[in-house]
Design a protein around this motif. Structure first.
Motif, PDB file in Angstrom:
ATOM      1  N   CYS A  37       0.845  -1.188   0.000  1.00  0.00           N
ATOM      2  CA  CYS A  37       0.000   0.000   0.000  1.00  0.00           C
ATOM      3  C   CYS A  37       0.885   1.245   0.000  1.00  0.00           C
ATOM      4  O   CYS A  37       1.915   1.283   0.683  1.00  0.00           O
ATOM      5  CB  CYS A  37      -0.909   0.006   1.228  1.00  0.00           C
ATOM      6  N   GLU A  40      -1.280   8.541   0.315  1.00  0.00           N
ATOM      7  CA  GLU A  40      -2.377   9.228  -0.369  1.00  0.00           C
ATOM      8  C   GLU A  40      -1.895   9.965  -1.617  1.00  0.00           C
ATOM      9  O   GLU A  40      -0.951  10.752  -1.563  1.00  0.00           O
ATOM     10  CB  GLU A  40      -3.031  10.222   0.595  1.00  0.00           C
ATOM     11  N   PRO A  82      -2.997   4.694  -4.413  1.00  0.00           N
ATOM     12  CA  PRO A  82      -3.791   5.926  -4.311  1.00  0.00           C
ATOM     13  C   PRO A  82      -3.393   6.935  -5.381  1.00  0.00           C
ATOM     14  O   PRO A  82      -2.209   7.176  -5.628  1.00  0.00           O
ATOM     15  CB  PRO A  82      -3.440   6.449  -2.909  1.00  0.00           C
ATOM     16  N   ALA A  95      -8.232   5.271  -4.194  1.00  0.00           N
ATOM     17  CA  ALA A  95      -7.209   4.232  -4.023  1.00  0.00           C
ATOM     18  C   ALA A  95      -7.672   3.013  -4.813  1.00  0.00           C
ATOM     19  O   ALA A  95      -8.681   2.375  -4.464  1.00  0.00           O
ATOM     20  CB  ALA A  95      -7.017   3.883  -2.555  1.00  0.00           C
ATOM     21  N   ILE A 142      -9.216   6.992   3.586  1.00  0.00           N
ATOM     22  CA  ILE A 142      -8.156   7.855   3.093  1.00  0.00           C
ATOM     23  C   ILE A 142      -7.982   9.068   4.010  1.00  0.00           C
ATOM     24  O   ILE A 142      -8.898   9.881   4.160  1.00  0.00           O
ATOM     25  CB  ILE A 142      -8.435   8.285   1.642  1.00  0.00           C
TER      26      ILE A 142
END
Length: 252
Positions: A37, A40, A82, A95, A142
């Motif tokens: 991951c 943002e 994202p 995302a 987010i």
């Protein structure tokens, strides 16, 4: 499930953001992670936080997403990426979720826009989604949503999520303990993992963190350091006990 949290430098351009993503995916593959991951809006970067960000270019965003999908398939790594994204409803912070076959499972929009983001024309989304990779269900909230709207995390936990990913940006703040403790609260109040992914920034006091269902900080990023944080989570520990006992009808 072995996850990677990519605490990256803020990109100087959309192209640099894509290059950083590629580099981190290769590192994740080397570390045999199932999923990575990013922070943002890593492509092209987050607006309004003191950095120059490229103008939105939808053709570039499409191309970048295609390249990331190809790399997911090549490395057999699932990816939460994202980005800024334009669709028929407007201009969003989203995302995307890509599985390890390079298939897009969908995307989560940022539904709670922070007041200082109103100036950039972002349109909040109106839906929340559960995703599943390797038989592990997860949600995505987010930044502002995860810190100030705990309902967003509980929504996912009530629907089977063992972990909620939290792509975010938090630079220099005077009340860093609010941000650090909010992450712990999101885990403890739902009995799930909470994986918050921030940028590597100067003078930051709140960094990327993985919080256990019992509120323990399992990994914490170093300040101003680009790094990949890796942890093999045990989803059996995410009982979701408190989330399952929530009585939403009492609020009506």
């Amino acid at each position: 499930m072995k996850i990677g949290l990519a605490q990256t430098r803020f990109p100087k351009s959309a192209s640099e953001g894509l290059d950083t993503v590629k580099q981190m995916i290769h590192q994740t593959s080397h570390d045999h992670c199932d999923l990575i991951c990013f922070p943002e809006s890593i492509i092209p970067g987050l607006r309004g936080v003191g950095y120059k960000v490229d103008e939105y270019n939808h053709s570039f965003q499409i191309s970048a997403l295609e390249k990331i999908c190809s790399l997911a398939k090549q490395t057999k790594t699932a990816i939460i990426i994202p980005m800024e994204w334009q669709d028929e409803l407007g201009f969003h912070i989203v995302a995307f979720v890509i599985n390890n076959n390079g298939e897009i499972l969908g995307y989560q929009t940022k539904n709670q826009i922070a007041p200082d983001e109103d100036f950039f024309g972002y349109v909040p989304g109106d839906g929340r989604y559960i995703f599943e990779i390797n038989n592990v269900k997860f949600g995505i909230v987010i930044c502002h949503e995860g810190f100030r709207y705990p309902e967003t995390v509980r929504w996912a936990a009530m629907r089977g999520a063992s972990i909620v990913f939290h792509p975010q940006y938090t630079g220099h703040v005077d009340n860093s303990e609010f941000f650090n403790q909010a992450m712990v609260c999101r885990s403890l109040e739902n009995d799930i993992y909470f994986a918050s992914v921030n940028y590597a920034l100067e003078n930051q006091k709140s960094t990327s963190s993985l919080i256990s269902p019992s509120g323990e900080r399992l990994i914490v990023g170093q300040q101003n350091t680009q790094e990949l944080l890796v942890y093999d989570i045990d989803t059996k520990l995410a009982t979701r006990l408190l989330a399952k006992r929530f009585k939403p009808d009492l609020l009506s």
